[in-house]
Design a protein around this motif. Structure first.
Motif, PDB file in Angstrom:
ATOM      1  N   ILE A 108       7.383  -5.789 -56.499  1.00 30.33           N
ATOM      2  CA  ILE A 108       7.896  -5.037 -57.652  1.00 30.33           C
ATOM      3  C   ILE A 108       8.019  -3.557 -57.337  1.00 30.33           C
ATOM      4  N   LYS A 109       6.993  -2.982 -56.742  1.00 33.98           N
ATOM      5  CA  LYS A 109       7.020  -1.549 -56.444  1.00 33.98           C
ATOM      6  C   LYS A 109       8.159  -1.210 -55.488  1.00 33.98           C
ATOM      7  N   VAL A 110       8.391  -2.059 -54.508  1.00 40.68           N
ATOM      8  CA  VAL A 110       9.463  -1.848 -53.537  1.00 40.68           C
ATOM      9  C   VAL A 110      10.821  -1.873 -54.231  1.00 40.68           C
ATOM     10  N   TYR A 111      11.053  -2.900 -55.037  1.00 37.88           N
ATOM     11  CA  TYR A 111      12.332  -3.011 -55.732  1.00 37.88           C
ATOM     12  C   TYR A 111      12.499  -1.918 -56.776  1.00 37.88           C
ATOM     13  N   ARG A 112      11.421  -1.546 -57.434  1.00 40.09           N
ATOM     14  CA  ARG A 112      11.484  -0.476 -58.433  1.00 40.09           C
ATOM     15  C   ARG A 112      11.930   0.826 -57.767  1.00 40.09           C
ATOM     16  N   ALA A 113      11.422   1.089 -56.567  1.00 35.16           N
ATOM     17  CA  ALA A 113      11.822   2.283 -55.820  1.00 35.16           C
ATOM     18  C   ALA A 113      13.295   2.204 -55.407  1.00 35.16           C
ATOM     19  N   LYS A 114      13.734   1.021 -54.968  1.00 32.80           N
ATOM     20  CA  LYS A 114      15.134   0.840 -54.573  1.00 32.80           C
ATOM     21  C   LYS A 114      16.077   1.113 -55.734  1.00 32.80           C
ATOM     22  N   PHE A 115      15.660   0.717 -56.935  1.00 29.98           N
ATOM     23  CA  PHE A 115      16.491   0.882 -58.118  1.00 29.98           C
ATOM     24  C   PHE A 115      16.226   2.207 -58.826  1.00 29.98           C
ATOM     25  N   ARG A 145       8.363 -16.329 -67.902  1.00 34.14           N
ATOM     26  CA  ARG A 145       9.391 -15.545 -68.600  1.00 34.14           C
ATOM     27  C   ARG A 145       9.463 -14.117 -68.048  1.00 34.14           C
ATOM     28  N   LEU A 146       8.299 -13.490 -67.858  1.00 33.76           N
ATOM     29  CA  LEU A 146       8.269 -12.127 -67.333  1.00 33.76           C
ATOM     30  C   LEU A 146       8.754 -12.098 -65.885  1.00 33.76           C
ATOM     31  N   ALA A 147       8.320 -13.056 -65.085  1.00 29.47           N
ATOM     32  CA  ALA A 147       8.774 -13.129 -63.693  1.00 29.47           C
ATOM     33  C   ALA A 147      10.297 -13.269 -63.644  1.00 29.47           C
ATOM     34  N   VAL A 190      16.355  -8.179 -63.557  1.00 25.76           N
ATOM     35  CA  VAL A 190      16.555  -6.729 -63.475  1.00 25.76           C
ATOM     36  C   VAL A 190      16.944  -6.334 -62.056  1.00 25.76           C
ATOM     37  N   PHE A 191      16.291  -6.939 -61.069  1.00 24.68           N
ATOM     38  CA  PHE A 191      16.529  -6.579 -59.675  1.00 24.68           C
ATOM     39  C   PHE A 191      17.577  -7.463 -58.993  1.00 24.68           C
ATOM     40  N   SER A 192      18.130  -8.421 -59.710  1.00 19.95           N
ATOM     41  CA  SER A 192      19.149  -9.329 -59.175  1.00 19.95           C
ATOM     42  C   SER A 192      18.676 -10.057 -57.918  1.00 19.95           C
ATOM     43  N   VAL A 193      17.435 -10.549 -57.985  1.00 21.11           N
ATOM     44  CA  VAL A 193      16.865 -11.340 -56.895  1.00 21.11           C
ATOM     45  C   VAL A 193      16.251 -12.602 -57.496  1.00 21.11           C
ATOM     46  N   GLU A 243      11.925 -14.256 -54.150  1.00 21.67           N
ATOM     47  CA  GLU A 243      12.082 -13.015 -53.382  1.00 21.67           C
ATOM     48  C   GLU A 243      11.156 -11.919 -53.906  1.00 21.67           C
ATOM     49  N   LEU A 244      10.868 -11.960 -55.184  1.00 22.45           N
ATOM     50  CA  LEU A 244      10.050 -10.927 -55.821  1.00 22.45           C
ATOM     51  C   LEU A 244       8.558 -11.229 -55.728  1.00 22.45           C
ATOM     52  N   PHE A 245       8.203 -12.510 -55.793  1.00 23.41           N
ATOM     53  CA  PHE A 245       6.802 -12.929 -55.789  1.00 23.41           C
ATOM     54  C   PHE A 245       6.520 -13.881 -54.644  1.00 23.41           C
ATOM     55  N   SER A 246       5.354 -13.720 -54.030  1.00 24.75           N
ATOM     56  CA  SER A 246       4.892 -14.634 -52.978  1.00 24.75           C
ATOM     57  C   SER A 246       3.693 -15.395 -53.518  1.00 24.75           C
ATOM     58  N   PHE A 247       3.839 -16.699 -53.584  1.00 22.37           N
ATOM     59  CA  PHE A 247       2.762 -17.548 -54.070  1.00 22.37           C
ATOM     60  C   PHE A 247       2.035 -18.124 -52.870  1.00 22.37           C
TER      61      PHE A 247
END
Length: 65
Positions: A5-12, A43-45, A51-54, A58-62
């Motif tokens: 999230i932090k990485v994508y938030r910075a990109k956007f 829902r939040l995920a 928002v990040f179009s991924v 790609e956003l979460f690693s389980f």
């Protein structure tokens, strides 16, 4: 579970508050997510991935521990 999230938030170029507003949560929720101290609902995920179009994957690693 970890996330990007932090990485994508910075990109956007979004602040935590701006991202929180886009997904209808409090800024503190974004803080906890970025610190991996909170597991989001599906829902939040999904909202965050939109928002990040991924994909959620790609956003979460389980990872099983």
């Amino acid at each position: 579970m970890t996330n990007q999230i932090k990485v994508y938030r910075a990109k956007f170029n979004l602040t935590q508050a701006e991202l929180a507003q886009k997904v209808n949560v409090r800024r503190e929720t974004i803080v906890f997510l970025e610190k991996n101290k909170y597991n989001p609902s599906l829902r939040l995920a999904y909202s965050l991935s939109c928002v990040f179009s991924v994909t959620i994957e790609e956003l979460f690693s389980f990872k099983e521990e």
